[in-house]
Design a protein around this motif. Structure first.
Motif, PDB file in Angstrom:
ATOM      1  N   THR A  56       2.872  12.355 -10.712  1.00  0.00           N
ATOM      2  CA  THR A  56       3.481  11.170 -11.316  1.00  0.00           C
ATOM      3  C   THR A  56       4.515  11.605 -12.331  1.00  0.00           C
ATOM      4  O   THR A  56       4.208  12.362 -13.258  1.00  0.00           O
ATOM      5  N   VAL A  78       5.124   9.912  -7.439  1.00  0.00           N
ATOM      6  CA  VAL A  78       5.281   8.556  -7.968  1.00  0.00           C
ATOM      7  C   VAL A  78       6.223   8.606  -9.167  1.00  0.00           C
ATOM      8  O   VAL A  78       6.034   9.415 -10.079  1.00  0.00           O
ATOM      9  N   ARG A 102       7.754   6.262 -12.316  1.00  0.00           N
ATOM     10  CA  ARG A 102       7.535   5.045 -13.104  1.00  0.00           C
ATOM     11  C   ARG A 102       8.258   5.187 -14.433  1.00  0.00           C
ATOM     12  O   ARG A 102       8.689   6.279 -14.804  1.00  0.00           O
ATOM     13  N   ILE A 108       7.246   7.360  -4.124  1.00  0.00           N
ATOM     14  CA  ILE A 108       6.970   5.954  -4.429  1.00  0.00           C
ATOM     15  C   ILE A 108       7.596   5.620  -5.775  1.00  0.00           C
ATOM     16  O   ILE A 108       7.436   6.365  -6.738  1.00  0.00           O
ATOM     17  N   ALA A 117       7.499   2.852  -8.762  1.00  0.00           N
ATOM     18  CA  ALA A 117       6.722   1.747  -9.325  1.00  0.00           C
ATOM     19  C   ALA A 117       7.530   1.131 -10.464  1.00  0.00           C
ATOM     20  O   ALA A 117       7.693   1.748 -11.516  1.00  0.00           O
ATOM     21  N   ARG A 156       8.857   1.235  -2.453  1.00  0.00           N
ATOM     22  CA  ARG A 156       9.069   0.621  -3.762  1.00  0.00           C
ATOM     23  C   ARG A 156       8.046  -0.480  -3.982  1.00  0.00           C
ATOM     24  O   ARG A 156       7.836  -1.327  -3.105  1.00  0.00           O
ATOM     25  N   LEU A 157       7.422  -0.454  -5.148  1.00  0.00           N
ATOM     26  CA  LEU A 157       6.490  -1.484  -5.588  1.00  0.00           C
ATOM     27  C   LEU A 157       6.981  -2.010  -6.925  1.00  0.00           C
ATOM     28  O   LEU A 157       7.696  -1.314  -7.646  1.00  0.00           O
ATOM     29  N   ALA A 207       0.043   1.793  -7.279  1.00  0.00           N
ATOM     30  CA  ALA A 207       0.900   2.911  -6.895  1.00  0.00           C
ATOM     31  C   ALA A 207       0.088   4.194  -6.774  1.00  0.00           C
ATOM     32  O   ALA A 207       0.280   4.984  -5.839  1.00  0.00           O
TER      33      ALA A 207
END
Length: 279
Positions: A18, A55, A57, A114, A116, A135-136, A206
């Motif tokens: 992450t 990930v 973020r 990914i 987030a 994509r979230l 995520a």
């Protein structure tokens, strides 16, 4: 991580890395540190065989406000103001290409990426998430490809990545208007796969999705990404030929043998996570 980073923080758990945007500008705005560090971070992570999913973020209340103009102007000002000479144009082009490289490395990474998104995702933020595989967002997310309002053209990947995600029409609408779009719009046009009520629910989802991906054999997941990327600008026949060649080698893997054996024995497959290096 081998290097020290100012604009990014890292946390690795069970095959999932992450990356959290830190700024240092307000709203995780993307300044010189970010543009220099992201390509290096992607190179470093791509060499880590125990990382099988990534990930991205944001920290605080937002994903990113996009380009940190005040922090970037000392670098860009000499290339864009006054009488711009040929060597300054070349310097500016080199700077743009360097800024593009981080997002391009996200797109080309063998590992699924990914994004987030919560809060604001503006300009460079939209360009960045367009380079991700999935994509979230949370319901408070707002997206804006805002460059037109700053008298510039999006030049760090958005216009290249977005049409294959949301189509030409919506890409052109976002790029031409520079307007703000909410999470419901983003979900409707396919910019994001799922919308969650709160940022906390988003981050949990995520992580869960990334773990689900990381639990699969790296060779299979990374093979799927490689075939999908290869097929983006190819005919269906070219894509079918490529995946046939790819799988003709992958079907000889230990993970494939384990998957077949586990299916026959009606048990959960135990894949060798340490030896799965993908491609």
């Amino acid at each position: 991580m081998e290097q020290t980073y100012q604009a990014l923080a890292f946390e690795q758990t069970n095959g999932v890395m992450t990356l959290t945007l830190l700024g240092p500008g307000k709203g995780n705005a993307m300044g010189p540190e970010f543009w220099e560090e992201l390509p290096k971070a992607m190179d470093e992570i791509n060499r880590m065989h125990d990382v099988r999913c990534i990930v991205f973020r944001g920290s605080g209340d937002h994903f990113s406000y996009g380009l940190n103009i005040p922090h970037m102007m000392p670098r860009l000002g000499a290339m864009t103001t006054g009488t711009v000479l040929a060597h300054q144009r070349m310097d500016l082009m080199a700077q743009i290409r360097q800024m593009q490289s981080g997002f391009q490395k996200m797109h080309e990474s063998p590992k699924p990426v990914i994004a987030a998104v919560h809060g604001w995702c503006i300009g460079g933020g939209v360009n960045m998430i367009a380079a991700a595989d999935i994509r979230l967002c949370s319901r408070d997310a707002t997206f804006s490809l805002r460059e037109a309002r700053l008298a510039i053209t999006p030049d760090i990947g958005g216009l290249q990545f977005l049409p294959t995600i949301i189509g030409q029409g919506f890409t052109r609408e976002m790029a031409f208007t520079g307007a703000d779009y909410d999470a419901a719009f983003a979900e409707r046009i396919g910019l994001v796969n799922h919308v969650y009520d709160t940022p906390d629910q988003l981050f949990e989802a995520a992580t869960t999705l990334a773990q689900q991906i990381a639990d699969n054999p790296a060779t299979a997941v990374q093979g799927a990404k490689r075939v999908l990327n290869y097929s983006l600008n190819k005919s269906i026949e070219d894509g079918l030929q490529y995946v046939a060649v790819w799988n003709s080698s992958q079907l000889q893997s230990d993970d494939f043998s384990e998957a077949m054996q586990a299916t026959m024995e009606k048990r959960k497959a135990e894949f060798n996570k340490k030896s799965s290096r993908g491609y």
